[in-house]
Motif scaffolding. Sequence first.
Motif, PDB file in Angstrom:
ATOM      1  N   GLU A 134      17.225  16.350  80.050  1.00 25.80           N
ATOM      2  CA  GLU A 134      18.050  15.398  80.797  1.00 25.80           C
ATOM      3  C   GLU A 134      17.389  15.039  82.121  1.00 25.80           C
ATOM      4  OE1 GLU A 134      22.606  16.085  80.357  1.00 25.80           O
ATOM      5  OE2 GLU A 134      21.669  18.048  80.136  1.00 25.80           O
ATOM      6  N   LEU A 135      16.794  16.051  82.770  1.00 30.02           N
ATOM      7  CA  LEU A 135      16.099  15.802  84.032  1.00 30.02           C
ATOM      8  C   LEU A 135      14.905  14.887  83.809  1.00 30.02           C
ATOM      9  CD1 LEU A 135      15.847  16.393  87.040  1.00 30.02           C
ATOM     10  CD2 LEU A 135      14.480  18.412  86.468  1.00 30.02           C
ATOM     11  N   ALA A 136      14.187  15.109  82.706  1.00 31.09           N
ATOM     12  CA  ALA A 136      13.021  14.286  82.389  1.00 31.09           C
ATOM     13  C   ALA A 136      13.432  12.836  82.141  1.00 31.09           C
ATOM     14  CB  ALA A 136      12.296  14.850  81.176  1.00 31.09           C
ATOM     15  N   MET A 177      18.983  -1.507  79.644  1.00 30.48           N
ATOM     16  CA  MET A 177      20.404  -1.527  79.985  1.00 30.48           C
ATOM     17  C   MET A 177      21.006  -2.911  79.768  1.00 30.48           C
ATOM     18  SD  MET A 177      22.211  -0.240  83.520  1.00 30.48           S
ATOM     19  CE  MET A 177      21.456  -1.523  84.523  1.00 30.48           C
ATOM     20  N   GLY A 178      20.176  -3.956  79.918  1.00 31.39           N
ATOM     21  CA  GLY A 178      20.653  -5.317  79.723  1.00 31.39           C
ATOM     22  C   GLY A 178      21.204  -5.552  78.325  1.00 31.39           C
ATOM     23  N   PHE A 179      20.636  -4.902  77.319  1.00 27.26           N
ATOM     24  CA  PHE A 179      21.136  -5.054  75.949  1.00 27.26           C
ATOM     25  C   PHE A 179      22.558  -4.497  75.822  1.00 27.26           C
ATOM     26  CE2 PHE A 179      16.627  -5.577  75.227  1.00 27.26           C
ATOM     27  CZ  PHE A 179      16.576  -6.513  74.206  1.00 27.26           C
ATOM     28  N   PHE A 180      22.825  -3.371  76.488  1.00 33.66           N
ATOM     29  CA  PHE A 180      24.169  -2.796  76.451  1.00 33.66           C
ATOM     30  C   PHE A 180      25.170  -3.705  77.182  1.00 33.66           C
ATOM     31  CE2 PHE A 180      21.372   0.813  75.784  1.00 33.66           C
ATOM     32  CZ  PHE A 180      22.028   1.533  74.791  1.00 33.66           C
ATOM     33  N   ILE A 181      24.756  -4.221  78.325  1.00 31.64           N
ATOM     34  CA  ILE A 181      25.633  -5.127  79.082  1.00 31.64           C
ATOM     35  C   ILE A 181      25.903  -6.386  78.267  1.00 31.64           C
ATOM     36  CG2 ILE A 181      25.848  -6.515  81.180  1.00 31.64           C
ATOM     37  CD1 ILE A 181      24.025  -4.483  82.569  1.00 31.64           C
ATOM     38  N   LEU A 211      20.674  15.502  74.890  1.00 35.51           N
ATOM     39  CA  LEU A 211      21.329  16.608  74.179  1.00 35.51           C
ATOM     40  C   LEU A 211      20.773  16.759  72.770  1.00 35.51           C
ATOM     41  CD1 LEU A 211      25.106  16.252  75.154  1.00 35.51           C
ATOM     42  CD2 LEU A 211      23.440  17.900  76.026  1.00 35.51           C
ATOM     43  N   GLY A 212      20.586  15.638  72.085  1.00 36.01           N
ATOM     44  CA  GLY A 212      20.070  15.678  70.726  1.00 36.01           C
ATOM     45  C   GLY A 212      18.665  16.244  70.672  1.00 36.01           C
ATOM     46  N   TYR A 213      17.849  15.866  71.632  1.00 33.55           N
ATOM     47  CA  TYR A 213      16.475  16.372  71.657  1.00 33.55           C
ATOM     48  C   TYR A 213      16.462  17.877  71.930  1.00 33.55           C
ATOM     49  CZ  TYR A 213      11.591  16.909  73.001  1.00 33.55           C
ATOM     50  OH  TYR A 213      10.292  17.322  73.078  1.00 33.55           O
ATOM     51  N   ASP A 214      17.299  18.326  72.874  1.00 35.93           N
ATOM     52  CA  ASP A 214      17.378  19.757  73.169  1.00 35.93           C
ATOM     53  C   ASP A 214      17.839  20.553  71.956  1.00 35.93           C
ATOM     54  OD1 ASP A 214      16.462  19.633  75.742  1.00 35.93           O
ATOM     55  OD2 ASP A 214      18.446  19.448  76.656  1.00 35.93           O
ATOM     56  N   ALA A 215      18.851  20.015  71.236  1.00 37.39           N
ATOM     57  CA  ALA A 215      19.361  20.699  70.045  1.00 37.39           C
ATOM     58  C   ALA A 215      18.282  20.774  68.971  1.00 37.39           C
ATOM     59  CB  ALA A 215      20.591  19.969  69.511  1.00 37.39           C
ATOM     60  N   PHE A 216      17.499  19.709  68.838  1.00 36.99           N
ATOM     61  CA  PHE A 216      16.420  19.683  67.840  1.00 36.99           C
ATOM     62  C   PHE A 216      15.352  20.730  68.172  1.00 36.99           C
ATOM     63  CE2 PHE A 216      12.314  17.880  66.399  1.00 36.99           C
ATOM     64  CZ  PHE A 216      12.555  17.921  65.018  1.00 36.99           C
ATOM     65  N   GLY A 273      32.368  -8.059  85.950  1.00 35.31           N
ATOM     66  CA  GLY A 273      32.169  -6.786  86.633  1.00 35.31           C
ATOM     67  C   GLY A 273      32.462  -5.602  85.738  1.00 35.31           C
ATOM     68  N   VAL A 274      33.541  -5.702  84.968  1.00 36.53           N
ATOM     69  CA  VAL A 274      33.913  -4.611  84.059  1.00 36.53           C
ATOM     70  C   VAL A 274      32.853  -4.454  82.961  1.00 36.53           C
ATOM     71  CG1 VAL A 274      35.614  -3.832  82.363  1.00 36.53           C
ATOM     72  CG2 VAL A 274      36.376  -4.835  84.524  1.00 36.53           C
ATOM     73  N   ALA A 275      32.380  -5.578  82.432  1.00 34.75           N
ATOM     74  CA  ALA A 275      31.350  -5.533  81.382  1.00 34.75           C
ATOM     75  C   ALA A 275      30.080  -4.878  81.910  1.00 34.75           C
ATOM     76  CB  ALA A 275      31.050  -6.944  80.876  1.00 34.75           C
ATOM     77  N   TYR A 276      29.736  -5.166  83.161  1.00 38.48           N
ATOM     78  CA  TYR A 276      28.545  -4.553  83.755  1.00 38.48           C
ATOM     79  C   TYR A 276      28.723  -3.041  83.882  1.00 38.48           C
ATOM     80  CZ  TYR A 276      24.951  -3.265  87.108  1.00 38.48           C
ATOM     81  OH  TYR A 276      23.899  -2.642  87.732  1.00 38.48           O
ATOM     82  N   ILE A 277      29.884  -2.605  84.361  1.00 34.71           N
ATOM     83  CA  ILE A 277      30.161  -1.171  84.507  1.00 34.71           C
ATOM     84  C   ILE A 277      30.120  -0.477  83.150  1.00 34.71           C
ATOM     85  CG2 ILE A 277      31.927   0.518  85.136  1.00 34.71           C
ATOM     86  CD1 ILE A 277      32.833  -1.408  87.337  1.00 34.71           C
ATOM     87  N   LEU A 278      30.744  -1.093  82.142  1.00 31.87           N
ATOM     88  CA  LEU A 278      30.753  -0.503  80.796  1.00 31.87           C
ATOM     89  C   LEU A 278      29.344  -0.467  80.199  1.00 31.87           C
ATOM     90  CD1 LEU A 278      34.004  -2.082  79.311  1.00 31.87           C
ATOM     91  CD2 LEU A 278      33.647   0.296  79.996  1.00 31.87           C
ATOM     92  N   GLY A 279      28.560  -1.522  80.447  1.00 33.01           N
ATOM     93  CA  GLY A 279      27.192  -1.544  79.952  1.00 33.01           C
ATOM     94  C   GLY A 279      26.349  -0.456  80.588  1.00 33.01           C
ATOM     95  N   PHE A 280      26.504  -0.289  81.897  1.00 34.88           N
ATOM     96  CA  PHE A 280      25.787   0.775  82.607  1.00 34.88           C
ATOM     97  C   PHE A 280      26.220   2.143  82.108  1.00 34.88           C
ATOM     98  CE2 PHE A 280      25.639   3.873  86.066  1.00 34.88           C
ATOM     99  CZ  PHE A 280      24.298   3.824  86.420  1.00 34.88           C
ATOM    100  N   SER A 281      27.535   2.324  81.910  1.00 40.43           N
ATOM    101  CA  SER A 281      28.062   3.604  81.445  1.00 40.43           C
ATOM    102  C   SER A 281      27.590   3.915  80.034  1.00 40.43           C
ATOM    103  CB  SER A 281      29.595   3.589  81.496  1.00 40.43           C
ATOM    104  OG  SER A 281      30.056   3.352  82.811  1.00 40.43           O
ATOM    105  N   THR A 282      27.588   2.904  79.166  1.00 38.74           N
ATOM    106  CA  THR A 282      27.128   3.097  77.790  1.00 38.74           C
ATOM    107  C   THR A 282      25.657   3.478  77.755  1.00 38.74           C
ATOM    108  OG1 THR A 282      28.731   1.410  77.073  1.00 38.74           O
ATOM    109  CG2 THR A 282      27.046   2.064  75.496  1.00 38.74           C
ATOM    110  N   PHE A 283      24.880   2.792  78.556  1.00 34.07           N
ATOM    111  CA  PHE A 283      23.451   3.105  78.657  1.00 34.07           C
ATOM    112  C   PHE A 283      23.242   4.543  79.126  1.00 34.07           C
ATOM    113  CE2 PHE A 283      19.875   3.382  81.701  1.00 34.07           C
ATOM    114  CZ  PHE A 283      18.817   3.270  80.809  1.00 34.07           C
ATOM    115  N   SER A 284      23.984   4.949  80.159  1.00 30.46           N
ATOM    116  CA  SER A 284      23.853   6.309  80.692  1.00 30.46           C
ATOM    117  C   SER A 284      24.280   7.344  79.662  1.00 30.46           C
ATOM    118  CB  SER A 284      24.694   6.455  81.966  1.00 30.46           C
ATOM    119  OG  SER A 284      24.301   5.527  82.953  1.00 30.46           O
ATOM    120  N   MET A 285      25.361   7.049  78.936  1.00 24.67           N
ATOM    121  CA  MET A 285      25.854   7.981  77.931  1.00 24.67           C
ATOM    122  C   MET A 285      24.848   8.135  76.792  1.00 24.67           C
ATOM    123  SD  MET A 285      29.477   7.951  75.845  1.00 24.67           S
ATOM    124  CE  MET A 285      30.373   8.169  77.391  1.00 24.67           C
TER     125      MET A 285
END
Length: 219
Positions: A89-91, A107-111, A209-214, A190-202
Motif C-alpha cells: 500500500e505504501l509503494a 483517475m479520470g476514467f473513474f470520474i 490488499l490483493g497483491y499482499d494476499a497473493f 462535484g459529487v461525481a468528482y469525489i466519487l471518482g476520486f474515492s473509487t480510484f483510491s479504493m
Amino acid sequence: MKLKRIDGHFIVHEIEHVLHFEKGFLFTMRELLLRPGASVKEYVTENRSRLVKPIIFIIVTSLIYTLIAHLFHVEKVSSNIGTNISSTELAISNWIHSHYGYANIIMGFFIACWLRIFFRKHDVNFFEILILLCFVMGVGMLFIAVPVLIYGLTGFNLNTLFGVIIFVYLAWAIGQFFDQKSKLSYVKAGVAYILGFSTFSMCAWLLGLGYDAFIKYLH
C-alpha cells in the motif's frame, strides 16, 4: 517539394506554433480559465480547431508538473501516511505521489464513469466526457504544480488550499459543460468528482490488499 532541414530555427518555430496565442497552448489556457465548460462544449460540438488537441494538452500539462516535481524532489517530501499500512500500500501511495500525472489520467476514467451516470440524460457520450476531463484535469495539473513550486522555493505547504481550489474549479468547469444555468449541475459535478476520486483510491487499496494476499499465499 524538398523538406527543410531541422535546425534551431525549426525547433523555435515549432515551439512558437504550440504556444501561439490565437490557437495554441496559451489561448487554450485562457479559454479554460475564463469559460472552461463552454469552450470545451464548443470544441466537442462546433469547432475543433481553436483549442489544442485534448490529448496533447494533458500530456504537456502533465510534463510541466512532472518537471517541476522532479526539480524540487517532491517525491521525497514525506506525506501524512499512517505507519500501520502494508509495504505494498505504501509503494502504491508513493507511486501515485511520484507519478501524479499518470495517476490523474487513470483517475479520470473513474470520474468519467460517474459523470456518465449523473448526466445520463444529456446527449454526451463517454468519450466526449473523457475529452472534457483531459482539458479540465490538465488545468488541474498546472494548479497542483503551483504549491509544489512554492514549497520548493519557500518551504510553505499549500497543498490543502490548492486542493480546494482544484475541486472548486473542476466542479465549476464540468458543471458549466453540462448545464451552466443549473446549480444542480455544479453539485452533481462535484459529487461525481469525489466519487471518482474515492473509487480510484479504493481500487488502488484493493489492488494492494490483493497483491499482499497473493504474496502470502505463495509463501
